[in-house]
Design an enzyme around this catalytic site. Structure first.
Site, PDB file in Angstrom:
ATOM      1  N   CYS A  51       0.816  -1.210   0.000  1.00 53.23           N
ATOM      2  CA  CYS A  51       0.000   0.000   0.000  1.00 53.23           C
ATOM      3  C   CYS A  51       0.853   1.265   0.000  1.00 53.23           C
ATOM      4  O   CYS A  51       0.397   2.330  -0.423  1.00 53.23           O
ATOM      5  CB  CYS A  51      -0.935   0.007   1.205  1.00 53.23           C
ATOM      6  SG  CYS A  51      -0.084  -0.091   2.803  1.00 53.23           S
ATOM      7  N   ASN A  52       2.092   1.161   0.469  1.00 54.33           N
ATOM      8  CA  ASN A  52       2.936   2.349   0.586  1.00 54.33           C
ATOM      9  C   ASN A  52       4.092   2.401  -0.404  1.00 54.33           C
ATOM     10  O   ASN A  52       4.806   3.403  -0.457  1.00 54.33           O
ATOM     11  CB  ASN A  52       3.520   2.450   2.000  1.00 54.33           C
ATOM     12  CG  ASN A  52       2.524   3.048   2.966  1.00 54.33           C
ATOM     13  OD1 ASN A  52       1.727   3.900   2.599  1.00 54.33           O
ATOM     14  ND2 ASN A  52       2.534   2.578   4.195  1.00 54.33           N
ATOM     15  N   GLY A 190     -12.428  -6.891   5.573  1.00 50.81           N
ATOM     16  CA  GLY A 190     -11.182  -7.544   5.178  1.00 50.81           C
ATOM     17  C   GLY A 190     -10.662  -8.410   6.309  1.00 50.81           C
ATOM     18  O   GLY A 190     -11.021  -8.228   7.473  1.00 50.81           O
TER      19      GLY A 190
END
EC number: 1.2.1.70
Length: 432
Positions: A51-52, A190
């Site tokens: 995600c980063n 999730g």
């Protein structure tokens, strides 16, 4: 052979850019690695997509050609111009590439310094590439040393003594905008690691937590581990308008929360989208407070200030580990060179023995004794020299020595980087 790393992270790219560059599923990762290794300049590669960050780590024969191939591939996938990609990317080669990978593994390049999630993500990326045949010995050496470096950082500093992740920072952000989360209903969508961490932090803060996932069995399993309840995914349209608190971190390729299911409510809602690509995409709805990954930077900055001393010590460990890695590579390379020197010396002794016998200077019946004596002379002569060669392989000037030896013995190919730049790595240490 060179090491090359091209990195897009929270440091140099917006979330929109990282979304376009991300590879979420196994099929897309396979396609990316296949295209990477299709270049004649690239022989091994690893793809890191979280995600980063989105990073390509590879070994290559030509840095410039490999870099151009990677940018061409990424611009074709993302639709972002090469000029913009080149302007944003952090490009590392040889020792700076190794230093960067060691820093990533040690969680010094993460948005939350000291978080433990990146080490597992890096191991997964390496294992995937290795198992699928996209990387081998060259990158395996580097990755194994990266994980050793990360272990040194964990053991020598308290940077990870209280593990912090994006998920825990998100919960901290929630606590900073609400007086209390105790008793409030919170939905976690999730079942990945971030969802698990989020659920556990919310439970410890007294929230009434529900888990939702497309696969209900996985939701029930996580709910049992955390001691919370579950909701079916079909209830999402109702839940987004009932719950005050919502965290989502799925692997969906398209948003799961959009304008179509959002209704106006008479209470404030606090939504945290920790997914990439994002799970939430809306243009209407008042009293919705949406936080995405990049919104957590203030808490991250506070985290970095608190861990500044530990991070400084950790950077020193990474710098020393970088130097030690190339010294170790030098040691691997010096032995075959020494063997070749001895082989050349023994061949010269054999030729000279035959010459003096053929000339009649020494009777042929003494051939065996002369051959043994000639080899022993060569061994005695080379012993001190080769001992110094082995010892110098542990010093930063080893690259100059090995280059000179390669030239002298006309050794054209080497299974290690041509430029070690150990002096640069030493400067990194001294600058910490």
């Amino acid at each position: 052979m060179h090491y090359l790393n091209i990195s897009f992270s929270h440091k140099n790219s917006t979330m929109e850019v990282r979304e376009k560059l991300s590879y979420k599923d196994e099929q897309s990762k396979m396609g990316c690695l296949t295209k990477l290794n299709s270049s004649p300049a690239i022989n091994e590669s690893i793809l890191i997509s979280t995600c980063n960050r989105m990073e390509v780590f590879c070994s290559c024969s030509d840095v410039a050609e490999a870099t151009q191939h990677i940018f061409n591939m990424l611009t074709a996938r993302s639709g972002i111009s090469i000029d913009e990609l080149e302007g944003r990317a952090s490009i590392f080669d040889d020792s700076s590439a190794i230093h960067h990978v060691f820093s990533v593994a040690s969680s010094l390049d993460s948005m939350v310094v000291g978080e433990t999630q990146i080490a597992g993500q890096l191991k997964d990326a390496f294992r995937f590439s290795y198992d699928k045949g996209f990387c081998g010995q060259k990158l395996a050496r580097a990755m194994h040393h990266a994980f050793k470096c990360a272990a040194k950082v964990r053991n020598a500093t308290d940077i990870s003594s209280k593990p912090v992740s994006i998920a825990s920072v998100a919960v901290s952000k929630l606590k900073s905008v609400l007086e209390s989360v105790e008793g409030k209903k919170a939905l976690v969508i999730g079942v990945g690691e971030m969802s698990e961490i989020t659920a556990k932090h919310l439970v410890s803060s007294g929230a009434d937590v529900y888990i939702m996932n497309r696969t209900s069995s996985k939701a029930k399993k996580l709910a049992e581990e955390c001691g919370v309840k579950t909701l079916d995914m079909c209830e999402l349209p109702k839940a987004v308008n009932d719950f005050e608190i919502l965290f989502t971190a799925t692997s969906a390729t398209e948003p799961i929360i959009t304008d179509e299911i959002i209704q106006s409510c008479d209470f404030d809602r606090f939504w945290f989208d920790m997914a990439l690509p994002r799970d939430i995409n809306y243009h209407k709805g008042e009293r919705i407070n949406l936080y995405v990954i990049d919104d957590l930077k203030n808490i991250v900055d506070e985290n970095m200030t608190l861990r500044e001393d530990s991070a400084r010590k950790a950077h020193g460990i990474v710098g020393r580990s970088t130097v030690e890695f190339f010294e170790w590579l030098n040691t691997l390379n010096i032995e075959p060179m020494i063997k070749e020197i001895y082989q050349k010396a023994f061949e010269a002794a054999r030729v000279e023995t035959q010459r003096v016998i053929n000339k009649g200077f020494i009777p042929r019946e003494y051939e065996e004794q002369i051959a043994k004596m000639s080899e022993q002379v060569m061994k005695r002569f080379l012993h001190e020299m080769t001992s110094k060669m082995r010892s110098v392989s542990e010093e930063s000037k080893a690259d100059m020595v090995t280059s000179a030896l390669q030239f002298l013995i006309q050794k054209d190919k080497s299974d290690m980087p041509d430029k070690y730049k150990c002096e640069h790595a030493l400067n990194i240490i001294e600058g910490q």
